[in-house]
Design a protein around this motif. Sequence first.
Motif, short mmCIF file in Angstrom:
data_model
loop_
_atom_site.label_atom_id
_atom_site.label_comp_id
_atom_site.label_asym_id
_atom_site.label_seq_id
_atom_site.Cartn_x
_atom_site.Cartn_y
_atom_site.Cartn_z
N VAL A 195 0.86 -0.94 0.01
CA VAL A 195 0.02 -0.11 -0.12
C VAL A 195 0.90 1.32 0.12
N GLY A 196 0.83 2.13 -1.01
CA GLY A 196 1.42 3.34 -1.06
C GLY A 196 0.60 4.49 -0.38
N ILE A 197 1.50 5.52 0.08
CA ILE A 197 0.78 6.60 0.66
C ILE A 197 1.60 7.77 -0.13
N TYR A 198 0.76 8.55 -0.83
CA TYR A 198 1.34 9.72 -1.38
C TYR A 198 1.02 10.84 -1.18
N GLU A 199 1.81 12.16 -0.95
CA GLU A 199 1.59 13.38 -0.73
C GLU A 199 2.12 14.26 -1.58
N ARG A 200 1.31 15.43 -1.56
CA ARG A 200 1.95 16.31 -2.59
C ARG A 200 3.27 17.28 -1.93
N LYS A 201 4.29 17.33 -2.86
CA LYS A 201 5.48 18.05 -2.54
C LYS A 201 5.49 19.24 -1.79
N GLN A 202 4.63 20.09 -2.68
CA GLN A 202 4.39 21.57 -1.89
C GLN A 202 2.88 22.06 -2.03
N GLU A 203 2.43 22.22 -0.87
CA GLU A 203 1.02 22.58 -0.85
C GLU A 203 0.98 24.08 -1.46
N LEU A 204 0.05 23.87 -2.46
CA LEU A 204 -0.34 25.24 -3.32
C LEU A 204 -1.41 25.89 -2.71
N ASP A 205 -1.08 27.16 -3.02
CA ASP A 205 -2.24 28.09 -2.35
C ASP A 205 -3.49 28.08 -3.28
N GLU B 152 3.56 17.90 -8.21
CA GLU B 152 4.27 16.85 -8.02
C GLU B 152 3.87 16.06 -6.81
N TRP B 153 3.87 14.87 -6.89
CA TRP B 153 3.58 14.17 -5.58
C TRP B 153 4.52 13.28 -5.34
N GLU B 154 4.82 12.74 -4.20
CA GLU B 154 5.84 11.76 -3.83
C GLU B 154 5.37 10.76 -2.87
N CYS B 155 5.93 9.78 -2.93
CA CYS B 155 5.59 8.50 -1.98
C CYS B 155 6.22 8.55 -0.56
N ALA B 156 5.23 9.04 0.29
CA ALA B 156 5.67 9.40 1.60
C ALA B 156 5.71 7.94 2.47
N ALA B 157 5.11 7.01 2.17
CA ALA B 157 5.36 5.61 2.94
C ALA B 157 5.00 4.60 1.92
N MET B 158 5.60 3.43 2.06
CA MET B 158 4.87 2.20 1.54
C MET B 158 4.71 1.21 2.66
N LEU B 159 3.35 0.82 2.80
CA LEU B 159 3.01 -0.26 3.74
C LEU B 159 3.08 -1.64 3.43
N GLU B 160 3.98 -2.32 4.33
CA GLU B 160 4.15 -3.81 3.55
C GLU B 160 3.38 -4.74 4.85
#
Length: 364
Positions: free
Chosen positions: A96-106, A116-124
Amino acid sequence: MDVDLQFSLQLVCTLPGHEERAWQVAWNPVKPLLASCSADKTVRLYSYQRSADDQEKLPSFSHISTISTAHTKTVRSIAWAPSGKTLATGSFDSNVGIYERKQELDDENDPNESEEWECAAMLEGHETECKSVAYSATGTLLASCSRDKTVWIWEVQPDADFDCMGVLMEHSQDVKCVAWHPTEEILASASYDDTIKLYVDDPSEDWYCMSTLTGHESTVWSLAWSPDGNYLASASDDLSIRIWKRLDQYKWQSVHQIKGHERSIYSINWIVGKGTSSKIMGWLASTGGDGKINVWEISLIDPPEQSTKEILYSKLIASVSSAHDVSDVNSVQWCPRPGFEDLLATAGDDGSVKVWRVIPTSSS
């Protein structure tokens, strides 16, 4: 379909881009974003807007980002956290992947600006293919299920940290879907073993199965809670949709059955809809292997004489065949954002995502 229906499904747009079959769509609950996932291991994000001058004009959609996920196999499912800031992915690689945006846009920024989104966690933890992921209404819990017959419940911690709260091994076969109650911490799961399981947390113990719903004669593919949480709909390989009513805290009963598909029903979704009567329980959309999208109005009708029980009733109000040409349709989802409740999105084996609008049928 020859029957005269109250509404029509108008195609708003077709969003191509996935190189292989599209498995699921998910509307962001807060922001004008639509996500889709695919066997090509990507998640595609689309922004949309409706003209401020003409609310009746169809909204416009544009592709803003493609997340090349860290998954090594098909991305089978996606789910937004209630905050709209985090996206979970379930993959055939068992993770299970957890993705968050790299920079919060106004909010003032151009909604079409690339994100741009990045993988913040990978749940195994799952041993084989993960089939479904879902966030609880508060966003504090995440559920996942797998072909390994298990359902996992994760507690969401700050900084993309997750603690496993329970591994539930109640099903005897592949678990196809998990769905949280809209207001309570009740989790439902559906399986290849033809059953639905309901789970709650025992404060002194762990998560446990409080009820097993039986009645379907084949695989249960999809689940959808009613907006008020008093009913649960299930869709099956047996070509039926069943609606289960909550009789008390731990007791549920099948009270209605809907038939309107010629092949497996892969996905259902229930929303308040545009009904004006207090007896209307919302609109239920269904789709599947026959390529058809059906929209049902679910309502309560007054009980017959000598009875105090209200009866659930379903009425087909809109339908479209060959929604994705000859392809199976794998997912249907209503837009939950205010002002856009007449929109639904679908994902198909043809790799495309389509957006539809429910409109009154012309009297001409």
